[in-house]
Design an enzyme around this catalytic site. Sequence first.
Site, PDB file in Angstrom:
ATOM      1  N   HIS A  65      -1.315  10.925  -0.111  1.00  0.00           N
ATOM      2  CA  HIS A  65      -1.416   9.553   0.387  1.00  0.00           C
ATOM      3  C   HIS A  65      -1.145   8.546  -0.723  1.00  0.00           C
ATOM      4  CE1 HIS A  65      -4.012   5.957   1.273  1.00  0.00           C
ATOM      5  NE2 HIS A  65      -3.283   5.993   2.367  1.00  0.00           N
ATOM      6  N   GLU A  68       2.495   8.388  -1.451  1.00  0.00           N
ATOM      7  CA  GLU A  68       3.194   7.620  -0.412  1.00  0.00           C
ATOM      8  C   GLU A  68       3.141   6.118  -0.739  1.00  0.00           C
ATOM      9  OE1 GLU A  68       1.838   5.205   3.015  1.00  0.00           O
ATOM     10  OE2 GLU A  68       1.056   7.209   3.422  1.00  0.00           O
ATOM     11  N   HIS A  69       1.956   5.644  -1.145  1.00  0.00           N
ATOM     12  CA  HIS A  69       1.834   4.224  -1.507  1.00  0.00           C
ATOM     13  C   HIS A  69       2.762   3.870  -2.667  1.00  0.00           C
ATOM     14  CE1 HIS A  69      -1.900   2.286   0.353  1.00  0.00           C
ATOM     15  NE2 HIS A  69      -1.648   3.356   1.066  1.00  0.00           N
ATOM     16  N   GLU A 141      -9.004   0.674   0.977  1.00  0.00           N
ATOM     17  CA  GLU A 141      -8.590   1.343   2.219  1.00  0.00           C
ATOM     18  C   GLU A 141      -9.614   2.423   2.589  1.00  0.00           C
ATOM     19  OE1 GLU A 141      -4.556   2.728   2.034  1.00  0.00           O
ATOM     20  OE2 GLU A 141      -4.663   3.703   3.987  1.00  0.00           O
TER      21      GLU A 141
END
Lengths: 426, 423
Positions: A65, A68-69, A141
């Site tokens: 994740h 991906e950012h 997040e």
Amino acid sequence: MIEKPYPHLGERVYEARLSSGLLTRVVPKPGFAKTYAFLAVDYGSIDTRFSVNGVSHVTPEGVAHFLEHKMFDMPNDGNAMYQFSEVGGSPNAFTSYDITAYYVECTDHVAENLKILLEFVYTPYFTAESVDKEQGIIAQEIRMYEDSADSRVYENLFAAAFASHPIRNSIAGTVESIGQITDQTLYDCYRAFYTPANMMLCVVGDVDPQTVFDLAEKIVPKGEAAPVRDYGEPERMVPANKRVEKKMEVSMPMFAMGFKTEPAGCGADAMRQEIIGELAAEILVGESSDLYTKLYEKNLIDSDFSAGYEGLKGVSMLTAGGDSCDPDAVMEAVLRESERICANGVDDSLFLRLKRSALGRRTRGLDSFESVCYRMCAYHFEGADFFSFPERFREVEQEQVAEFLRRTVREERAAMSVIYPKQERK
Amino acid sequence: MHTERLELMPGVWLNFAQTDRFKTGCFSFNLLRPLAEADAAPNALLPSVLLRGCRLCPDMQAISQRLDTLYGASIGTLIRKKGEVQTVGLFADFLEDRYAESEPVFLQMVQLLGSLLFEPCMEQGGFVREFLEGERLNLANTLDARMNDMRSYATAQMLKAMCRDEAYATARLGEKYTLEGLNGETMYRRWQDMLASSQVELFYMGQQTKEAVTDGLLGILESMPRARELAEVKTEVVCHDRPVQYVQEEMDVTQGKLALGLRTEITASDPRYPALMVLNAVFGAGMTSKLFVKIREEQSLCYFANSGLDKFKGVMSVSSGIEFDKYQIALDGILHQLELCKQGQITEQELESARGYLISASRTGRDNPVRLDDYAIGQAIAGLDGTMDDLAVKLQSVTMQQVVEAANTLRLDTVYFLKGAEA
């Protein structure tokens, strides 16, 4: 270039394996304004242990994740977002338990958008400063997910039911685990997983397939073989913990129940088991089932209730969840209904009706470009061809569904996650 | 795609779109009601009660089984808030006839819709008590569950404070206390009154011809009661001069939510509206907006920060998730970005990205049945014609100066902050 027609579905798929090893598929959709280009990596939050050329790696939770950012960053202070916005593309990305995907939706300049998509995903650029800054954003997040009962209830279920499989950990990781990520971690994982042999490109829209293949052929670099993954010991069918509870700011108890089942094999088997699992969930407690009606009429569930099948590498489960004033009564009723169905068998006409319904819904799902891209990639990574679903439906027999229920939906395989309200509200 | 708007009966309009691009056909049935706190929840309850049973399918299970047989068709409730108008109705989508092997679906779906709307199961001159009670409980639970989603809860609380003397303060699904004291008979009467006295907006999109659709719909509409006078629906746009109000609430949450409410006199019917849309995109919508780039990416002040418009009411909402101790710095940061817009500190690149984003969104709208439906019904409510393609053309000619002028119509009205409870 191979052309595969699916006349009953009104679709045509063009496929090519580029010299880099990247499998590319194009589904032309004449008359649509938008085009969807979707580049997926067979890499998700569960891929924390792997080996490349015999060297094993153990990485912190949440790297897929995080990566991906950070993919959108480009050298020289560049950012792919701006490049897309200059050619009118709307890019986005997501990370799930088993897939990372980058995609762009656009109406014009399709070639430019596709070029930016391929170039930015094949340009890793991470620095210590940018990793440091991202840790702040992702920590926020993670906090947001912590407040979200919808995601917590399933995360807790997976953490309880599974003993060692990495599905136990949340997709974004924890504030602590992402604190251990460095730019070097990102480069290591990038090199291991972002190799064309471990990825797939899908384009859906009013496009010419050959143009897409030619463009991708020019941009996509060659890469290594896909890494070898390690998900630990095979899971036992008995849940590690049968029950997990938490209190949160919710108005009514929220629950998710899961029944562990044997993981599917590869290829057509994976799709067949998914269809069997879905039909089993429908027969047991789908909207037109006796049990659903009974629970709804007793106000034990509402229209948010849903049931289905989840399958990942190494784990499979039949799940059901929603809001209820008495989650244990729902569990009890589901177990009893499963016994009843297994004793009486599955009715012919019911089975055919549910198959027709599920097949109709899947066919309608082809209207969603995003879902077509996602499913083409997800099935390909399992070794299956998404567009073969009508044949798989035809093959499935009611005895298989009954057998699945008999084996799966039973007390000893059941786990339950409940989120209770913190306080009684007026 | 061929689109057309036609009046089937006095005050009953069909928004028709013919296309064979999709495998799914769909339609919606909407009654237009004035948004009012006393009525919103009882109105919203009605479609759920209708979905419990009708002459063709006397209970929920019969409806679900019917939908299974129709290749996994679906039918659901559809309640919207468009400015100070509440739309109340049903939405259906289903496999197009050309993919249905043995029996055509469209006409059977129309017949099911007709039976659900006009032939509900009754007892003692009203709705079935058990159906009503069950759905009342479900709606009450849904209303309670709004606070499970802190982000939309914060925006709703902000709007409630900002518009406390206006109909707009009422939430889409209304308030729980208004569900007390309802019974099958009064609710049935409410439904008959609504059918008789509301402007009706229908939407259809799919492969059928105009004749097939109008014939099918007229077939079920003939049994609809109609009154001579229809309920008027409109939205009041308010721009008053008053100091900014600050509202805070405490709850046991780990992330703070900041919501800002701003007003403008520009609404969808104003020629300046496309410029306001561009301004909103430059300021806070999409990944190239100032809020995303400056507040989230560069300053890491929050996980999300974005802005949205209600084109009927002339309201802009800004929503952000932040650490509790970042309240002042995040608020100042957001307002500073707006101030920059007002002063014209917008780069060409920001303007063109925003424009590109909006034009692309308008053009892809026709690829999406749900957005087509929503746009058509919205236009009908605003009394406007023009498609999303027309909007794309208008967005093309918006100038920098018009965007800056639109920014300068915005006035901050209310600041709401949801923070963690003190230990």
